[in-house]
Scaffold this active site. Structure first.
Site, PDB file in Angstrom:
ATOM      1  CG  ASP A 129       4.426  -6.045  -1.042  1.00  0.00           C
ATOM      2  OD1 ASP A 129       3.466  -6.002  -1.829  1.00  0.00           O
ATOM      3  OD2 ASP A 129       4.567  -5.234  -0.104  1.00  0.00           O
ATOM      4  CB  ALA A 132       3.846  -0.094  -1.317  1.00  0.00           C
ATOM      5  CB  ALA A 146      -5.419   4.605   6.303  1.00  0.00           C
ATOM      6  CG  MET A 194      -0.712  -2.030   3.733  1.00  0.00           C
ATOM      7  SD  MET A 194      -1.452  -0.952   2.480  1.00  0.00           S
ATOM      8  CE  MET A 194      -1.671   0.555   3.436  1.00  0.00           C
ATOM      9  CE  LYS A 201      -3.397  -0.709  -2.479  1.00  0.00           C
ATOM     10  NZ  LYS A 201      -2.715  -1.147  -1.243  1.00  0.00           N
ATOM     11  CG  HIS A 205      -7.088  -1.184   2.342  1.00  0.00           C
ATOM     12  ND1 HIS A 205      -5.739  -1.372   2.511  1.00  0.00           N
ATOM     13  CD2 HIS A 205      -7.451  -0.303   3.309  1.00  0.00           C
ATOM     14  CE1 HIS A 205      -5.315  -0.651   3.521  1.00  0.00           C
ATOM     15  NE2 HIS A 205      -6.345   0.014   4.019  1.00  0.00           N
ATOM     16  NE  ARG A 261      -0.125  -9.369  -1.896  1.00  0.00           N
ATOM     17  CZ  ARG A 261       0.649  -8.286  -1.906  1.00  0.00           C
ATOM     18  NH1 ARG A 261       0.350  -7.241  -1.158  1.00  0.00           N
ATOM     19  NH2 ARG A 261       1.717  -8.248  -2.660  1.00  0.00           N
ATOM     20  CG  ASP A 301       5.052  -4.267   3.904  1.00  0.00           C
ATOM     21  OD1 ASP A 301       4.389  -3.340   4.409  1.00  0.00           O
ATOM     22  OD2 ASP A 301       4.899  -4.628   2.722  1.00  0.00           O
TER      23      ASP A 301
END
Length: 275
Positions: A15, A17, A48, A52, A56, A59, A163, A189
């Site tokens: 990944d 970030a 927010a 994650m 986006k 999201h 994802r 993460d």
């Protein structure tokens, strides 16, 4: 022909970030808060962070579906948020993200050394992200200047489904010409990123402290007392348990010994589906 399972890893799919860059995963979260604020909608940093790992647009859709956020939208506009509203928020998010992603794209301490150790073990380095290609171009350029150049990158808008679908991870398998998904390890993460690896049939390694689950800067993480870190480990391990990661480590700096452990399991005939 007879199926022969792999005896060593061929690639790590990393990944971006919260894994290799942007300790604490601040670039996307803070911009979500700012994008919502531009529509006079309050959003906390904790809110927010919730979805994650997905693309986006998805999201923002997930944020708008949160009861508390939907209620604020209802009070502000007199109706529930539609997909058109999500698109408007996304269109506000994107230029902000492009403008400010560089503020939170420093390499995570120990990342370069860990990746070099993986290459010494013969692994190719693939990667994927919840960022769309336009943002990834900027993140990649900054990472390259800092010394990180993966062998392949797949952005969220370059596959039919993001994802937790396995599409991005499998796109790396194809591009890197790998022989078997069982010879790959996905490092992430977030829950969607770990599920991506699981759905792709790969080994998975969860990162506790460098990304979204802890959500602290490197400096604040370093300042945590040993007892605080232990408490966070217990909490995060519980939160990620449903993703069934094969391994959990604190940051990518601890990855090389995990690669050795997986290679030993492969040599014994074990596969990721058995774990």
């Amino acid at each position: 022909m007879t199926y022969q399972p792999p005896t060593r890893l061929q690639a790590a799919i990393l990944d971006w970030a919260g894994t290799v860059v942007d300790f604490g995963s601040f670039a996307p979260t803070r911009i979500f808060v700012e994008a919502f604020a531009s529509f006079d909608l309050a959003l906390t940093l904790e809110e927010a962070r919730g979805p994650m790992g997905v693309g986006k647009w998805a999201h923002i859709r997930a944020l708008c579906d949160e009861p508390a956020v939907a209620e604020r939208f209802q009070r502000r506009f007199g109706r529930a948020p539609t997909d058109d509203d999500v698109t408007l928020l996304y269109e506000r998010f994107m230029p902000l993200q492009l403008e400010k992603v560089g503020e939170h794209s420093a390499l995570i301490p120990g990342a370069l050394e860990a990746i070099a150790a993986l290459r010494e073990r013969g692994l190719k380095i693939g990667s994927c992200s919840g960022y769309p290609r336009a943002v990834m171009n900027k993140v990649q350029a900054l990472a390259s200047a800092a010394g990180y150049q993966p062998d392949h990158v797949v952005a969220s808008d370059e596959v039919p489904r993001g994802r937790p679908s396995p599409a991005q991870a499998l796109a790396n398998v194809i591009a890197l010409r790998l022989d078997d998904v069982a010879a790959c390890v996905k490092v992430d993460d977030t829950a969607p990123g770990l599920l991506e690896g699981r759905h792709a049939g790969m080994w998975t390694v969860a990162l506790r402290f460098s990304g979204n689950t802890l959500g602290l800067s490197w400096e604040r993480y370093q300042a945590l007392a040993r007892s605080e870190r232990a408490a966070h480990r217990q909490r995060i391990d519980g939160e990620l348990a449903s993703c069934r990661p094969h391994y959990l480590i604190d940051t990518i700096a601890e990855l090389p010994p995990i690669i050795d452990a997986i290679n030993a399991r492969l040599a014994r005939g074990e596969t990721p589906s058995a774990g």
